[in-house]
Design a protein around this motif. Structure first.
Motif, short mmCIF file in Angstrom:
data_model
loop_
_atom_site.label_atom_id
_atom_site.label_comp_id
_atom_site.label_asym_id
_atom_site.label_seq_id
_atom_site.Cartn_x
_atom_site.Cartn_y
_atom_site.Cartn_z
N SER A 4 0.82 -1.20 0.00
CA SER A 4 0.00 0.00 0.00
C SER A 4 0.86 1.26 0.00
O SER A 4 0.36 2.35 0.22
CB SER A 4 -0.92 0.01 1.23
OG SER A 4 -0.15 0.11 2.42
N TYR A 8 3.38 1.51 -6.35
CA TYR A 8 2.51 0.37 -6.55
C TYR A 8 1.15 0.57 -5.87
O TYR A 8 0.15 -0.04 -6.26
CB TYR A 8 3.15 -0.91 -6.03
CG TYR A 8 2.34 -2.14 -6.31
CD1 TYR A 8 2.24 -2.65 -7.60
CD2 TYR A 8 1.64 -2.77 -5.29
CE1 TYR A 8 1.47 -3.77 -7.86
CE2 TYR A 8 0.87 -3.90 -5.54
CZ TYR A 8 0.80 -4.39 -6.82
OH TYR A 8 0.03 -5.50 -7.08
N ASN A 12 -2.53 -0.72 -7.13
CA ASN A 12 -3.38 -1.52 -6.25
C ASN A 12 -4.74 -0.87 -6.06
O ASN A 12 -5.79 -1.53 -6.10
CB ASN A 12 -2.68 -1.68 -4.89
CG ASN A 12 -2.98 -3.02 -4.24
OD1 ASN A 12 -3.74 -3.82 -4.78
ND2 ASN A 12 -2.39 -3.26 -3.09
N TYR A 16 -8.67 -2.08 -7.12
CA TYR A 16 -9.73 -2.06 -6.10
C TYR A 16 -10.92 -1.24 -6.60
O TYR A 16 -12.09 -1.68 -6.50
CB TYR A 16 -9.17 -1.49 -4.81
CG TYR A 16 -10.08 -1.55 -3.61
CD1 TYR A 16 -11.25 -2.31 -3.61
CD2 TYR A 16 -9.78 -0.86 -2.45
CE1 TYR A 16 -12.07 -2.37 -2.51
CE2 TYR A 16 -10.59 -0.91 -1.33
CZ TYR A 16 -11.74 -1.67 -1.37
OH TYR A 16 -12.56 -1.73 -0.28
N SER A 298 1.13 1.90 -13.24
CA SER A 298 1.43 2.45 -11.91
C SER A 298 1.88 3.90 -12.02
O SER A 298 1.43 4.77 -11.25
CB SER A 298 2.51 1.62 -11.22
OG SER A 298 2.07 0.31 -10.97
N TYR A 384 -3.72 5.85 0.85
CA TYR A 384 -4.32 4.54 0.62
C TYR A 384 -5.74 4.57 1.18
O TYR A 384 -6.01 5.25 2.17
CB TYR A 384 -3.51 3.44 1.31
CG TYR A 384 -3.71 2.08 0.72
CD1 TYR A 384 -4.34 1.07 1.45
CD2 TYR A 384 -3.31 1.80 -0.58
CE1 TYR A 384 -4.55 -0.18 0.90
CE2 TYR A 384 -3.51 0.55 -1.13
CZ TYR A 384 -4.13 -0.44 -0.39
OH TYR A 384 -4.34 -1.67 -0.94
#
Length: 409
Positions: A4, A8, A12, A16, A298, A384
């Motif tokens: 997290s 990256y 991620n 999601y 990314s 995050y």
């Protein structure tokens, strides 16, 4: 969770958010998505069958007396063929299947691209009609950032075939060479771990320089999709994405080279026969193809990471909030507003400044007809997304039946 962090984290978060959007899409859009995924799977099977034909073609070429159906087919040909000519003819069906699979894939790519546009339009309509979403007067930065966010989602969807190929290839590789498959999984995890260490350098210049830097970042991200599809667009803001693309390609070549070294060092079976070597090289190539898309996507997500996190948090909060109000808030009038303020909100500083806060709070009390306002956070878009469990506990235990939540974006 270490993944997290760094660059990256944006990739991620993008995955999601894509899952949340598909779950919350209309039945028609979900059906379309499942159909396109089925087409993807069909293309994978076609490519897998083509690889199998390559495998049997090479096995026939190096074997004695031919192999099964290939030998039978050549028995009907009246002309004499050399072994090389037999190899070329036996590989022709595999080549045709690869061409067919690429056509099937193009249908899916076009469909996924249109689906992303529909998801974007649906989300914008939903937010513009929602009383829970509030923008600063005359400031549509939030929706402009959504263009870049959905551009990254489109890039992710268009490269889903690459990820699906890699997944199937790693499973097949487990059957033939489990140690080599484990080594490639370790390499992929190491690559993603390195990306968590890559961070954008923050400018220490004046406000004007920061604005220019941010504009360059937005331009770069807008060009990311074109880069992933192989379109040669070059600009100053694109240099970082180009470096990440090269980084991904270098990682691909290094992993391929190291896989061969591991095979030689461990004396693995695939290096003892030409047919197995051909098959394993195909699989390794498909597995290593994921490095470049991960690196480039990314990098393209980084300028919109704040927008990504905000969208994910809003969707999670609204889902839990909707569930609670369906049962406990019927017929009640909201008297208190809980404000979640994102970084993109134009008047955010007014809520942070103690001297200016009373006037801005009074303004929103009048416009939203609230007796009280409580600012939950002035930094809603963190690096995050907030954990779903924490959101669920907040909605369940800290939200009164007469409370309403507002997202100032």
């Amino acid at each position: 969770m270490h993944f997290s962090k760094g660059e990256y984290a944006a990739f991620n978060s993008l995955i999601y958010l894509s899952i949340l959007l598909i779950k919350g899409a209309s039945n028609k859009d979900r059906s379309t998505f499942l159909l396109l995924v089925s087409i993807y799977i069909g293309a994978i099977f076609l490519q897998g069958f083509a690889i199998g034909l390559f495998y049997f073609g090479v096995k026939h070429y190096i074997g004695e007396g031919g192999l099964g159906y290939i030998k039978k087919i050549f028995s009907y040909i009246s002309i004499d063929l050399t072994s090389v000519e037999q190899l070329v003819i036996s590989l022709a069906p595999a080549i045709l299947l690869l061409i067919l699979s690429s056509k099937v894939l193009s249908i899916s790519r076009v469909g996924l691209s249109r689906l992303v546009l529909r998801l974007r339009e649906s989300l914008i309509i939903k937010y513009k009609s929602s009383p829970n979403i509030i923008l600063s007067e005359g400031d549509d930065t939030f929706y402009r950032n959504m263009d870049g966010t959905f551009g990254a989602i489109r890039a992710l969807f268009l490269n889903a075939f690459v990820f699906a190929q890699a997944l199937v290839s790693i499973l097949v590789l487990f059957y033939f060479e489990p140690y080599l498959a484990i080594f490639n999984i370790f390499c992929l995890l190491s690559f993603m771990f390195i990306l968590t260490k890559v961070k954008v350098k923050k400018s220490n210049g004046d406000a004007n320089e920061k604005m220019i830097s941010q504009k360059d970042a937005l331009d770069a991200a807008a060009e990311a999709v074109a880069e992933i599809e192989g379109v040669g667009i070059s600009s100053k803001s694109f240099e970082r994405l180009e470096r990440m693309r090269i980084y991904g390609r270098n990682a691909t070549n290094v992993v391929l080279f190291c896989s061969i070294i591991v095979g030689v060092s461990a004396s693995l079976d695939f290096l003892t026969s030409l047919d197995k070597l051909t098959l394993i090289l195909f699989l390794l190539r498909y597995i290593s193809n994921v490095y470049t898309p991960i690196a480039v996507i990314s990098a393209s997500c980084v300028p919109f990471k704040s927008n990504l996190v905000t969208l994910i948090n809003i969707e999670n909060y609204l889902n839990f909030y909707k569930y609670k109000t369906n049962f406990s808030n019927v017929g009640l009038v909201s008297t208190r507003g809980l404000f979640f303020i994102s970084k993109s909100f134009g008047d955010r500083q007014l809520f942070i400044d103690e001297a200016l806060r009373p006037s801005i709070v009074e303004k929103y009390k009048l416009s939203l007809e609230l007796s009280e306002i409580r600012v939950e956070t002035a930094n809603f878009s963190k690096d995050y997304p907030r954990e779903r469990k924490k959101i669920s506990n907040f909605i369940r235990y800290h939200l009164k039946s007469t409370d309403n939540i507002y997202f100032l974006v």
